[in-house]
Scaffold this active site. Sequence first.
Site, PDB file in Angstrom:
ATOM      1  NE  ARG A  12      -3.493   0.152   0.020  1.00 10.23           N
ATOM      2  CZ  ARG A  12      -4.017   0.681  -1.322  1.00 10.23           C
ATOM      3  NH1 ARG A  12      -3.776   0.046  -2.388  1.00 10.23           N
ATOM      4  NH2 ARG A  12      -4.904   1.837  -1.208  1.00 10.23           N
ATOM      5  CB  ILE A  13       3.241   2.731   2.375  1.00  7.13           C
ATOM      6  CG1 ILE A  13       2.321   2.649   3.562  1.00  7.13           C
ATOM      7  CG2 ILE A  13       4.307   3.928   2.406  1.00  7.13           C
ATOM      8  CD1 ILE A  13       1.197   3.713   3.523  1.00  7.13           C
ATOM      9  CG  ASP A  34       7.243  -6.646  -3.345  1.00  4.02           C
ATOM     10  OD1 ASP A  34       7.245  -7.828  -2.949  1.00  4.02           O
ATOM     11  OD2 ASP A  34       6.580  -5.837  -2.747  1.00  4.02           O
ATOM     12  CE  LYS A  79      11.470 -14.983  -1.126  1.00  2.02           C
ATOM     13  NZ  LYS A  79      11.030 -16.246  -0.485  1.00  2.02           N
ATOM     14  CB  SER A 150       2.722   5.833  12.926  1.00  2.87           C
ATOM     15  OG  SER A 150       2.085   6.584  13.884  1.00  2.87           O
ATOM     16  CB  CYS A 151      -0.395   7.160   9.153  1.00  2.00           C
ATOM     17  SG  CYS A 151      -1.269   5.881   9.844  1.00  2.00           S
ATOM     18  CB  THR A 210      -1.888   3.125  18.614  1.00  4.08           C
ATOM     19  OG1 THR A 210      -0.958   4.144  17.614  1.00  4.08           O
ATOM     20  CG2 THR A 210      -2.616   3.993  19.601  1.00  4.08           C
ATOM     21  N   GLY A 211       1.169   2.879  19.515  1.00  5.38           N
ATOM     22  CA  GLY A 211       2.426   3.758  20.126  1.00  5.38           C
ATOM     23  C   GLY A 211       2.539   5.106  19.499  1.00  5.38           C
ATOM     24  NE  ARG A 233      -5.583  -0.277  13.375  1.00  9.74           N
ATOM     25  CZ  ARG A 233      -4.731  -0.910  12.482  1.00  9.74           C
ATOM     26  NH1 ARG A 233      -5.108  -1.465  11.587  1.00  9.74           N
ATOM     27  NH2 ARG A 233      -3.140  -0.666  12.684  1.00  9.74           N
TER      28      ARG A 233
END
Length: 337
Positions: A12-13, A34, A79, A150-151, A210-211, A233
Amino acid sequence: MAVKVGINGFGRIGRIVLRNALLNPEVNVVAVNDPFIALEYMVYMFKYDSVHGRFKGTVETKGGKLIVDGKEISVFGEKDAGAIPWSSVGAEYIVESTGVFTTIEKASAHLKGGAKKVIISAPSADAPMYVCGVNLDSYDSQHAVISNASCTTNCLAPLAKVIHDKFGIVEALMTTVHATTATQKTVDGPSNKDWRGGRSVNGNIIPSSTGAAKAVGKVIPSLNGKLTGLAFRVPTLDVSVVDLVCRTEKSATYDEIKAAVKEASKGPLKGILGYTEDHVVSTDFIGDNHSSIFDATAGIQLNKNFVKLIAWYDNEWGYSGRVVDLLVFAAKKDGAL
């Protein structure tokens, strides 16, 4: 002039960072790594997106490379992060977006392949964390691995900074009502470390840890120990919202608080912190590039020292935009741009 960038992890990101990078002339993404996504599938995944819509440019393959709007992007499938040949394409700044290599030791593996700097698109236990608009003045070029936090921290920190600088935060609690992410399960399944996290994201509101709030104490040291929080969530695809309840040192009316945030959104935090008085809902912020958008009509106040503040954020698009911004900032400070 543009800094040459590699992206590790096309989830996603990773994909949305690429979409954002293509909009920035100072960034030249030259490679994607990837090991789990074949080239033809990369084309499909980049072209179509259930949240952000179909990519408006052209995406194809040619000669084993990903071609986006006519621009060649080399594709690797390693990898082992240390085996990715970044130097072969001149990639010096790497966006680490696998969610796996989130410590200095693990992310430093990219340096073996020729990278000069790694930006982790997640919180890190030991790498310096930076939030645009909040603590970039503490940036140190000596660190080869840094984190964009984080977001949720990117949403919370700018708002907390404004309130703390203007009125002083004595203590605060945060709740983020957070959209679905890739680690969650579509149906109930085993999750030994987080039993609630093993429950289906479809049709459930799931309490989670959450941190993000504690991380604000790292980017704003004067708030260390004064702020903590939790998450719920929820079954939405994108856009989350922070609910910040704080006790302030200085008395202030809600109108004074709104005015302070609005002023910051037009000044030092322009482009980072947004401001709205419209009666909005979550989908109104899909694709919003701000880290945080203060919802002036959603907050409430108990008294002049106790207030609940609401801020929205596109946890995918807005956050990915900050990854690119931090990368460009670092490259300029490092003399690479």
